[in-house]
Design a protein around this motif. Structure first.
Motif, PDB file in Angstrom:
ATOM      1  N   LEU A 139     -50.247  51.732  85.340  1.00  0.00           N
ATOM      2  CA  LEU A 139     -51.677  51.429  85.367  1.00  0.00           C
ATOM      3  C   LEU A 139     -52.058  50.694  84.092  1.00  0.00           C
ATOM      4  O   LEU A 139     -51.820  51.182  82.979  1.00  0.00           O
ATOM      5  CB  LEU A 139     -52.485  52.729  85.474  1.00  0.00           C
ATOM      6  CG  LEU A 139     -54.006  52.606  85.307  1.00  0.00           C
ATOM      7  CD1 LEU A 139     -54.622  51.828  86.468  1.00  0.00           C
ATOM      8  CD2 LEU A 139     -54.650  53.986  85.182  1.00  0.00           C
ATOM      9  N   LEU A 140     -52.633  49.508  84.252  1.00  0.00           N
ATOM     10  CA  LEU A 140     -53.217  48.771  83.137  1.00  0.00           C
ATOM     11  C   LEU A 140     -54.716  49.049  83.109  1.00  0.00           C
ATOM     12  O   LEU A 140     -55.379  48.948  84.145  1.00  0.00           O
ATOM     13  CB  LEU A 140     -52.997  47.267  83.294  1.00  0.00           C
ATOM     14  CG  LEU A 140     -51.559  46.772  83.441  1.00  0.00           C
ATOM     15  CD1 LEU A 140     -51.547  45.259  83.645  1.00  0.00           C
ATOM     16  CD2 LEU A 140     -50.724  47.146  82.235  1.00  0.00           C
ATOM     17  N   VAL A 141     -55.244  49.378  81.934  1.00  0.00           N
ATOM     18  CA  VAL A 141     -56.659  49.725  81.802  1.00  0.00           C
ATOM     19  C   VAL A 141     -57.261  48.975  80.626  1.00  0.00           C
ATOM     20  O   VAL A 141     -56.700  48.986  79.526  1.00  0.00           O
ATOM     21  CB  VAL A 141     -56.863  51.238  81.591  1.00  0.00           C
ATOM     22  CG1 VAL A 141     -58.351  51.565  81.582  1.00  0.00           C
ATOM     23  CG2 VAL A 141     -56.160  52.042  82.665  1.00  0.00           C
ATOM     24  N   SER A 142     -58.427  48.370  80.842  1.00  0.00           N
ATOM     25  CA  SER A 142     -59.077  47.599  79.782  1.00  0.00           C
ATOM     26  C   SER A 142     -60.578  47.834  79.787  1.00  0.00           C
ATOM     27  O   SER A 142     -61.223  47.768  80.832  1.00  0.00           O
ATOM     28  CB  SER A 142     -58.803  46.101  79.970  1.00  0.00           C
ATOM     29  OG  SER A 142     -59.600  45.336  79.095  1.00  0.00           O
ATOM     30  N   GLY A 143     -61.109  48.107  78.622  1.00  0.00           N
ATOM     31  CA  GLY A 143     -62.548  48.097  78.402  1.00  0.00           C
ATOM     32  C   GLY A 143     -62.850  47.138  77.262  1.00  0.00           C
ATOM     33  O   GLY A 143     -61.995  46.915  76.391  1.00  0.00           O
ATOM     34  N   ALA A 169     -59.037  47.158  85.679  1.00  0.00           N
ATOM     35  CA  ALA A 169     -57.799  47.935  85.794  1.00  0.00           C
ATOM     36  C   ALA A 169     -56.934  47.341  86.892  1.00  0.00           C
ATOM     37  O   ALA A 169     -57.441  46.769  87.864  1.00  0.00           O
ATOM     38  CB  ALA A 169     -58.093  49.405  86.092  1.00  0.00           C
ATOM     39  N   VAL A 170     -55.621  47.485  86.712  1.00  0.00           N
ATOM     40  CA  VAL A 170     -54.642  46.969  87.660  1.00  0.00           C
ATOM     41  C   VAL A 170     -53.557  48.020  87.850  1.00  0.00           C
ATOM     42  O   VAL A 170     -53.053  48.582  86.868  1.00  0.00           O
ATOM     43  CB  VAL A 170     -54.000  45.659  87.153  1.00  0.00           C
ATOM     44  CG1 VAL A 170     -52.952  45.144  88.144  1.00  0.00           C
ATOM     45  CG2 VAL A 170     -55.054  44.592  86.902  1.00  0.00           C
ATOM     46  N   VAL A 171     -53.208  48.294  89.095  1.00  0.00           N
ATOM     47  CA  VAL A 171     -52.101  49.198  89.412  1.00  0.00           C
ATOM     48  C   VAL A 171     -50.934  48.378  89.918  1.00  0.00           C
ATOM     49  O   VAL A 171     -51.081  47.584  90.858  1.00  0.00           O
ATOM     50  CB  VAL A 171     -52.500  50.240  90.477  1.00  0.00           C
ATOM     51  CG1 VAL A 171     -51.326  51.192  90.747  1.00  0.00           C
ATOM     52  CG2 VAL A 171     -53.736  51.020  90.044  1.00  0.00           C
ATOM     53  N   LEU A 172     -49.774  48.555  89.292  1.00  0.00           N
ATOM     54  CA  LEU A 172     -48.552  47.865  89.703  1.00  0.00           C
ATOM     55  C   LEU A 172     -47.513  48.882  90.158  1.00  0.00           C
ATOM     56  O   LEU A 172     -47.420  49.983  89.595  1.00  0.00           O
ATOM     57  CB  LEU A 172     -47.978  47.032  88.555  1.00  0.00           C
ATOM     58  CG  LEU A 172     -48.864  45.907  88.050  1.00  0.00           C
ATOM     59  CD1 LEU A 172     -49.553  46.334  86.747  1.00  0.00           C
ATOM     60  CD2 LEU A 172     -48.086  44.632  87.836  1.00  0.00           C
TER      61      LEU A 172
END
Length: 340
Positions: A139-143, A169-172
């Motif tokens: 999981l990529l998470v950005s604020g 956010a992106v789930v790979l």
């Protein structure tokens, strides 16, 4: 069998409150036409009381997990690739993300490449998935709320007035069968390392004094007189270089680009790049209603491209960004079913 890393869920978040171009013009003293046409923004999201940097990433992460159809317990790694301007100094955001979303089995880390961080995050997630037997889902998470660091009275930084707040956010997943992350490329130029900084508040100028704050130095500055000229001389060249290298690594050419997910830049530069790449305006989205939300821009563009049906199965999506200090980044995602 050829292993791959594919995107199975994306999501974005932006605050409910916006600052209009008219309000930006009034605060800065610029004509509203300059804000809309040259800077290229009609409005930008500004944070509310609950919109901390981590919370905006968490709001997006929950939606991305739901869209991916997985449980938080399925996540193996959480990568915070949001802004350095987090809830607290000297603080890990990924651990709060894990706790708040219930990713109890995940390890992770915070990483930073300024506004190139989401593209770097895709490469890191792909590398972990393909190199580790125990990593299946990342999981990529950005604020991002670097709008706190923008002073609308500081005219040398007018090109930053579109900076807003939000998250993505992106789930790979390993061997997802869809939306394969292909090649990426990056260039860095450290000659800009200290030309684009908040000059107080770091170890270079600590502790801050009352004058530092009162004299409005606690914001991003780009003081050297030749900064914009030097940056302008290399930016497009470096962007085209990473674009071509990412295409080459994906065994593609410019003619294979179907959609252009571009970081928010000024309107004229966006259209110049479309022309250079041989793309139509409807093969991209100009983010004039979001402003610049850092590394999240490429996911806002991807989400809008899908919603507006400008991206279809089989399309090659070119994602392009850059980070102050300075980096230029590009990556390719082939949307739709993976074909061996």
């Amino acid at each position: 069998m050829r292993h791959h890393a594919g995107i199975i869920g994306i999501a974005t978040y932006h605050p409910e409150t916006f600052m209009s171009a008219e309000e930006m013009a009034e605060a800065s003293g610029l004509p509203v036409e300059v804000v809309v046409e040259k800077i290229g923004v009609r409005r930008k999201p500004v944070p509310g009381p609950e919109d901390t940097t981590s919370n905006m990433g968490i709001f997006a992460a929950r939606k991305a997990i739901e869209n991916a159809g997985i449980s938080p317990e399925d996540i193996d790694v959480v990568i915070w690739d949001g802004a350095q301007h987090k809830d607290y100094l000297n603080w890990l955001a990924f651990t709060k993300v894990c706790h708040e979303i219930g990713a109890i089995n995940a390890w992770g880390f915070d990483m930073e490449s300024m506004c190139g961080s989401m593209i770097v995050g895709l490469e890191l997630a792909k590398s972990l998935i393909l190199s580790r037997e125990d990593v299946k889902i990342v999981l990529l998470v950005s604020g991002y709320r670097n709008c706190d660091m923008i002073n609308l009275k500081y005219k040398p930084g007018a090109f930053l007035f579109d900076i807003g707040a939000g998250g993505s956010a992106v789930v790979l997943k390993k061997d997802a069968g869809v939306n394969e992350v292909l090649g990426s490329a990056a260039i860095a130029d450290g000659s800009f390392a200290e030309d684009f900084v908040v000059p107080v508040g770091g170890s270079r100028k600590w502790p801050m004094t009352k004058e530092d704050v009162d004299e409005i130095w606690f914001h991003i500055t780009c003081d050297p007189k030749d900064f914009k000229e030097r940056l302008g001389a290399v930016t497009l060249k470096n962007w085209y270089s990473v674009i071509d290298k990412s295409l080459e690594r994906s065994k593609l050419t410019r003619k294979d680009i179907d959609y252009f997910a571009m970081v928010k830049i000024k309107r004229s530069a966006h259209h110049e790049m479309l022309k250079e790449l041989g793309l139509r305006e409807d093969q991209s989205v100009f983010l004039e209603n979001y402003g610049h939300v850092g590394q999240n821009d490429v996911i806002f563009s991807l989400e809008d491209g899908l919603r507006m049906q400008r991206i279809k199965d089989g399309d090659n999506v070119l994602m392009v960004s850059a980070g102050g200090g300075w980096t230029w980044n590009a990556a390719i995602v082939r949307w739709g079913k993976v074909i061996d």
